[in-house]
Design a protein around this motif. Structure first.
Motif, mmCIF file in Angstrom:
data_model
loop_
_atom_site.group_PDB
_atom_site.id
_atom_site.type_symbol
_atom_site.label_atom_id
_atom_site.label_comp_id
_atom_site.label_asym_id
_atom_site.label_seq_id
_atom_site.Cartn_x
_atom_site.Cartn_y
_atom_site.Cartn_z
ATOM 1 N N MET A 44 69.983 0.070 41.204
ATOM 2 C CA MET A 44 71.321 0.628 41.303
ATOM 3 C C MET A 44 71.968 0.490 39.940
ATOM 4 O O MET A 44 71.889 -0.569 39.323
ATOM 5 C CB MET A 44 72.104 -0.160 42.340
ATOM 6 N N THR A 45 72.553 1.557 39.431
ATOM 7 C CA THR A 45 73.219 1.417 38.139
ATOM 8 C C THR A 45 74.433 0.538 38.335
ATOM 9 O O THR A 45 74.967 0.424 39.446
ATOM 10 C CB THR A 45 73.673 2.780 37.593
ATOM 11 N N SER A 46 74.861 -0.078 37.254
ATOM 12 C CA SER A 46 75.986 -1.001 37.381
ATOM 13 C C SER A 46 77.223 -0.288 37.908
ATOM 14 O O SER A 46 78.098 -0.877 38.492
ATOM 15 C CB SER A 46 76.279 -1.658 36.033
ATOM 16 N N GLY A 47 77.277 1.009 37.706
ATOM 17 C CA GLY A 47 78.441 1.736 38.209
ATOM 18 C C GLY A 47 78.233 2.256 39.626
ATOM 19 O O GLY A 47 79.073 2.962 40.147
ATOM 20 N N SER A 88 66.760 6.351 28.411
ATOM 21 C CA SER A 88 67.664 5.320 28.850
ATOM 22 C C SER A 88 68.683 5.062 27.743
ATOM 23 O O SER A 88 68.315 4.794 26.597
ATOM 24 C CB SER A 88 66.767 4.127 29.173
ATOM 25 N N VAL A 89 69.940 5.267 28.054
ATOM 26 C CA VAL A 89 70.978 5.170 27.023
ATOM 27 C C VAL A 89 71.825 3.911 27.223
ATOM 28 O O VAL A 89 72.098 3.503 28.347
ATOM 29 C CB VAL A 89 71.891 6.424 27.030
ATOM 30 N N GLY A 90 72.235 3.334 26.096
ATOM 31 C CA GLY A 90 72.953 2.056 26.162
ATOM 32 C C GLY A 90 74.442 2.225 26.348
ATOM 33 O O GLY A 90 75.185 1.258 26.287
ATOM 34 N N SER A 91 74.907 3.456 26.550
ATOM 35 C CA SER A 91 76.344 3.643 26.711
ATOM 36 C C SER A 91 76.574 4.706 27.776
ATOM 37 O O SER A 91 75.623 5.237 28.350
ATOM 38 C CB SER A 91 76.962 4.074 25.378
ATOM 39 N N ARG A 92 77.812 5.019 28.007
ATOM 40 C CA ARG A 92 78.134 6.027 29.028
ATOM 41 C C ARG A 92 79.466 6.699 28.686
ATOM 42 O O ARG A 92 80.097 6.355 27.691
ATOM 43 C CB ARG A 92 78.225 5.364 30.388
ATOM 44 N N GLY A 93 79.845 7.657 29.519
ATOM 45 C CA GLY A 93 81.143 8.310 29.358
ATOM 46 C C GLY A 93 81.306 8.963 27.993
ATOM 47 O O GLY A 93 80.368 9.535 27.449
ATOM 48 N N GLY A 110 75.295 17.406 37.874
ATOM 49 C CA GLY A 110 76.109 16.600 38.769
ATOM 50 C C GLY A 110 75.676 15.151 38.814
ATOM 51 O O GLY A 110 76.494 14.240 38.664
ATOM 52 N N GLY A 111 74.379 14.918 39.010
ATOM 53 C CA GLY A 111 73.879 13.550 39.109
ATOM 54 C C GLY A 111 74.199 12.756 37.867
ATOM 55 O O GLY A 111 74.696 11.631 37.927
ATOM 56 N N GLU A 112 73.959 13.383 36.727
ATOM 57 C CA GLU A 112 74.221 12.707 35.453
ATOM 58 C C GLU A 112 75.712 12.465 35.262
ATOM 59 O O GLU A 112 76.133 11.433 34.752
ATOM 60 C CB GLU A 112 73.750 13.596 34.303
ATOM 61 N N ARG A 113 76.510 13.444 35.675
ATOM 62 C CA ARG A 113 77.952 13.319 35.490
ATOM 63 C C ARG A 113 78.461 12.091 36.243
ATOM 64 O O ARG A 113 79.397 11.418 35.802
ATOM 65 C CB ARG A 113 78.668 14.588 35.967
ATOM 66 N N ASP A 114 77.825 11.806 37.370
ATOM 67 C CA ASP A 114 78.238 10.626 38.120
ATOM 68 C C ASP A 114 77.610 9.359 37.551
ATOM 69 O O ASP A 114 78.293 8.367 37.324
ATOM 70 C CB ASP A 114 77.854 10.797 39.586
ATOM 71 N N ARG A 115 76.297 9.422 37.311
ATOM 72 C CA ARG A 115 75.589 8.247 36.781
ATOM 73 C C ARG A 115 76.230 7.724 35.517
ATOM 74 O O ARG A 115 76.344 6.549 35.300
ATOM 75 C CB ARG A 115 74.151 8.632 36.407
ATOM 76 N N LEU A 116 76.615 8.658 34.637
ATOM 77 C CA LEU A 116 77.068 8.246 33.313
ATOM 78 C C LEU A 116 78.579 8.354 33.138
ATOM 79 O O LEU A 116 79.100 8.306 32.031
ATOM 80 C CB LEU A 116 76.325 9.052 32.246
ATOM 81 N N ARG A 117 79.276 8.526 34.298
ATOM 82 C CA ARG A 117 80.742 8.500 34.308
ATOM 83 C C ARG A 117 81.399 9.604 33.483
ATOM 84 O O ARG A 117 82.289 9.353 32.670
ATOM 85 C CB ARG A 117 81.261 7.141 33.780
ATOM 86 N N PHE A 118 80.913 10.819 33.641
ATOM 87 C CA PHE A 118 81.554 11.939 32.957
ATOM 88 C C PHE A 118 82.507 12.686 33.872
ATOM 89 O O PHE A 118 83.192 13.599 33.429
ATOM 90 C CB PHE A 118 80.526 12.999 32.499
ATOM 91 N N VAL A 633 66.794 16.395 28.503
ATOM 92 C CA VAL A 633 66.043 15.384 29.244
ATOM 93 C C VAL A 633 67.053 14.560 30.040
ATOM 94 O O VAL A 633 68.148 14.288 29.537
ATOM 95 C CB VAL A 633 65.272 14.494 28.228
ATOM 96 N N PRO A 634 66.711 14.182 31.269
ATOM 97 C CA PRO A 634 67.681 13.398 32.045
ATOM 98 C C PRO A 634 68.016 12.069 31.362
ATOM 99 O O PRO A 634 67.148 11.442 30.774
ATOM 100 C CB PRO A 634 66.962 13.139 33.371
ATOM 101 N N LEU A 635 69.279 11.711 31.460
ATOM 102 C CA LEU A 635 69.706 10.434 30.875
ATOM 103 C C LEU A 635 69.959 9.437 31.999
ATOM 104 O O LEU A 635 70.502 9.802 33.050
ATOM 105 C CB LEU A 635 71.004 10.626 30.084
ATOM 106 N N ILE A 636 69.558 8.218 31.758
ATOM 107 C CA ILE A 636 69.923 7.155 32.694
ATOM 108 C C ILE A 636 70.535 6.017 31.894
ATOM 109 O O ILE A 636 70.248 5.868 30.706
ATOM 110 C CB ILE A 636 68.707 6.640 33.510
ATOM 111 N N GLU A 637 71.349 5.241 32.552
ATOM 112 C CA GLU A 637 72.012 4.167 31.832
ATOM 113 C C GLU A 637 71.097 2.959 31.752
ATOM 114 O O GLU A 637 70.414 2.618 32.718
ATOM 115 C CB GLU A 637 73.322 3.802 32.531
ATOM 116 N N LYS A 638 71.074 2.333 30.569
ATOM 117 C CA LYS A 638 70.157 1.217 30.351
ATOM 118 C C LYS A 638 70.478 0.042 31.274
ATOM 119 O O LYS A 638 69.610 -0.579 31.834
ATOM 120 C CB LYS A 638 70.257 0.777 28.891
ATOM 121 N N ARG A 639 71.764 -0.237 31.430
ATOM 122 C CA ARG A 639 72.137 -1.417 32.211
ATOM 123 C C ARG A 639 71.888 -1.169 33.688
ATOM 124 O O ARG A 639 72.642 -0.496 34.367
ATOM 125 C CB ARG A 639 73.615 -1.736 31.992
ATOM 126 N N THR A 640 70.796 -1.688 34.214
ATOM 127 C CA THR A 640 70.527 -1.518 35.638
ATOM 128 C C THR A 640 70.411 -2.884 36.292
ATOM 129 O O THR A 640 69.990 -3.853 35.665
ATOM 130 C CB THR A 640 69.231 -0.731 35.881
#
Ligand SMILES: NC(=O)C1=CN([C@@H]2O[C@H](COP(=O)(O)OP(=O)(O)OC[C@H]3O[C@@H](n4cnc5c(N)ncnc54)[C@H](OP(=O)(O)O)[C@@H]3O)[C@@H](O)[C@H]2O)C=CC1
Ligand SMILES: CC(=O)C(=O)O
Ligand SMILES: [Mg+2]
Length: 643
Positions: A44-47, A88-93, A110-118, A633-640
């Motif tokens: 689960m991502t931290s967010g 895997s990216v170390g930041s978001r938004g 959509g998925g990325e917009r939520d995962r990465l807080r956009f 390429v899909p982005l995911i947040e590093k902090r999991t």
């Protein structure tokens, strides 16, 4: 939702129209590339974004507003089938949105917009890269002024590197003159006033003692290619100081688009050791140090400190020296070529490119490569480019069985004071002295042409219009199909234009130029197609080759095989049209062939530390698989958090 996506996609993929895949009724989130690529264990991502994977984000968008999706549309061969390993990216938004390496703008799903807080940070409508590109092209094409086109493209570069490189790759012939020569010449001249955002690194004379630490300010650990200039001879425009930064930026754009090196692995660098350009010294907007250039040991200490710092942080990095003035270029190359992985593009890259073009020209004349040693070659300009070309052609003649004396006798090298000869030996560099003739020192170009009847004339003088009508007409009297290569850049410095060469030789010349020229309509109704003899055909492939195989040095033989690979690429159809270089649209494939030739040579000579004989088999496919392809390429947040 996810379970049903695969059958939907398969159904959609089965419906092909005009060779393209059309997905019918599949909402873009149904095949969100992020979904299958998430780690298999439950994370689960931290967010808490993971929870939204099953949401109906895509379905909330009315059909008419849905955009085809590059992964599902199959716009680029194989994309939709490719398993896209997420980054895997170390930041978001906003941090991602302002990072051009990751930003996709309106293309975030959509998925990325939520995962990465956009959510809420972007307009709601999604666009795929195809639509984004279309929009960018409209803007670029509507602008008549080349420098404004350059600004638009570089703005995209600063916002979204994936889109930028996609545009370059798909429209290379149209975009190369905008990001590279000739427009990059103007971009450099105006660099300080056009400056918007930092790109690359600046090391100045005032940074002495700090460079080993400064290199750690660069955020990437895996830099593979550095293009560095000291701004002292930018194209044929002279000393532009720090404004020369436009050249490493432009060259590295080609490394990515034409060579397939990923953008986070390249680093443009300018070494600011001052400038001797009087206009810049008093220009209030100039961004570099306003002091005379360092000379002597102080200068070489800056070079040495930078090279040591770069090689210490990135031990396998390739350093390309670019546009150093000729009084320093060869000295620097000689000092470092066996110490670090490096080459000088103006000396070695131009040499290899010109050899390839001349081999093509000989083919067009129905002559073999061996006949290179039968030519009388007039080189106009005895700087690093001119002497680099002379050296590579000389080596090629030796390869084809000529003695050193026979080979040397083919050359007539002239500078501003005329033909180089033994009367000036004490004042010539070792490279120039090698080609000095025994007599006739100081003959003018016309005198050389009329006395020695050259079969080819190569211009690297940085003097626009130097090849006059009289000179070329005289040459054409003595030679059926004169080879005329005005190689100086940008266009304003070309020794003659394509139209002039065609007119003055009654269409008999074989022509290639450093900067591009449009096709010429001849009096007989045929079209003459000039091609571009520019080191852009060689350096990206050299870079890809040596970095992939882990070569320790760039050898002369590597440059020779690179030239052969480029020459062999030329098709009979292109030759029949009078072309001696391939179309720019094929440059990625050319670079791959050059890289393969370089790797084969490295393996054969024990220079390769990463690949061996057993890798020789599928080398073409191997290089292809390593080439950067700009797709989202899909982005995911590093902090999991693993639960
Ligand atoms: N197409 C390509 O891929 C490449 C093109 N180039 C182009 O080549 C050009 C030269 O580069 P580089 O060698 O580094 O530059 P340099 O300035 O070092 O060399 C220029 C040379 O031209 C000579 N020259 C100047 N005026 C005349 C004249 N009237 N007649 C004959 N010779 C003259 C100079 O002589 P003197 O020393 O006596 O003044 C010098 O030997 C540049 O325009 C550059 O853009 C470079 C690399 C690649
Ligand atoms: C092309 C190039 O490298 C030059 O003109 O300097
Ligand atoms: Mg150059």
């Amino acid at each position: 939702m996810l379970r049903s996506a695969a059958p939907m996609l398969r159904r959609g993929m089965a419906r092909r129209t005009s060779g393209r895949v059309k997905v019918i009724g599949a909402a873009s989130t149904a095949v969100a590339p992020s979904s299958p690529s998430l780690p298999p264990r439950r994370t689960m991502t931290s967010g808490g974004g993971d929870r939204l994977r099953g949401s109906s984000w895509g379905e909330s968008i009315p059909d008419e507003h849905r955009e085809p999706d590059e992964e599902t549309e199959g716009e680029w061969e194989g994309c939709y089938r490719k398993f896209l390993t997420p980054i895997s990216v170390g930041s978001r938004g906003v941090e991602i949105l302002y990072n051009p390496l990751f930003n996709k703008g309106a293309a975030f799903k959509g998925g990325e917009r939520d995962r990465l807080r956009f959510r809420g940070l972007l307009p709601p409508r999604r666009m795929n890269i195809k639509i984004q590109k279309e929009r960018a092209l409209l803007e670029i094409r509507a602008e008549p002024d080349m420098i404004r086109k350059h600004i638009i493209l570089e703005d995209i570069h600063d916002r979204n590197e994936t889109l930028y490189h996609r545009i370059l790759i798909d429209h290379m012939e149209e975009m190369a003159p905008i990001i590279y020569t000739p427009t990059v010449g103007q971009a450099c001249s105006e660099f300080s006033v056009l400056y918007r955002r930092p790109r690359g690194m600046y090391f100045s004379a005032e940074d002495r003692g700090h460079m080993a630490a400064m290199v750690y300010n660069w955020p990437q650990n895996d830099v593979r290619v550095i293009v560095v200039t000291d701004g002292s001879r930018i194209l044929g425009l002279g000393d532009l100081g720090i404004n020369g930064m436009g050249i490493p930026i432009g060259k590295l754009s080609l490394y990515c688009a034409a060579g397939g090196i990923a953008p986070h692995r390249v680093l443009p660098v300018v070494l600011d050791v001052g400038t001797d350009n009087p206009a810049l010294l008093k220009d209030k907007f100039y961004l570099g140090l306003q002091r005379p250039r360092l000379q002597g040991s102080a200068y070489y200490q800056v070079i040495d400190e930078f090279i040591n710092a770069a090689a210490h942080r990135w031990p396998n990095v390739l350093i390309q020296f670019e546009d150093f003035s000729s009084d320093k270029a060869q000295t620097i190359l000689n000092k470092y070529r066996n110490e670090v992985l490096c080459f000088n593009d103006d000396i070695q890259g131009t040499g290899a490119t010109s050899l390839a073009g001349i081999l093509g020209a000989l083919r067009a004349r129905g002559e073999s490569p061996r006949s290179l040693g039968d030519q009388r070659i007039l080189i106009v300009g005895a700087g690093s480019a001119g002497m680099g070309v002379a050296q590579v052609l000389y080596q090629a003649m030796i390869e084809h069985g000529r003695s050193p004396e026979e080979a040397k006798d083919c050359f007539f090298v002239a500078d501003e004071r005329g033909l180089l000869a033994s009367d000036r030996l004490g004042r010539l560099s070792p490279e120039q002295a090698m080609f000095a003739r025994d007599g006739d020192g100081g003959l003018s170009l016309r005198e050389i042409v009329n006395k020695y009847k050259p079969t080819m004339i190569l211009g690297m003088s940085a003097v626009g219009g130097l090849f006059t009508e009289d000179l070329i007409r005289d040459m054409a009297k003595h030679c059926d199909r004169p080879i005329i290569f005005p190689l100086s850049n940008p266009t304003s410095k070309a020794e003659c234009t394509a139209e002039q060469a065609v007119k003055w030789t009654d269409g008999r010349c074989i022509f290639a130029s450093g900067s591009p020229f449009d096709p010429v309509e001849m009096e007989n109704g045929k079209t003459f197609y000039p091609t571009q003899c520019n080191n852009m055909f060689i350096f990206p492939g050299i870079g890809v080759g040596v970095t992939l195989c882990g070569a320790k040095t760039v050898t002369d033989r590597m440059l020779y095989v690179a030239a052969e690979a480029l020459a062999n690429y030329l098709s009979e159809e292109e030759l029949a049209l009078g072309k001696v270089f391939p179309n720019l649209s094929t440059i990625r494939d050319v670079s791959k062939k050059v890289a393969v030739a370089v790797i084969e040579e490295a393996i054969r000579t024990g220079q390769s530390s990463k690949l061996s004989e057993k890798d020789l088999r599928d080398l073409d496919a191997f290089v292809q698989s390593k080439m950067y392809d700009p797709i989202y390429v899909p982005l995911i947040e590093k902090r999991t958090i693993t639960i």
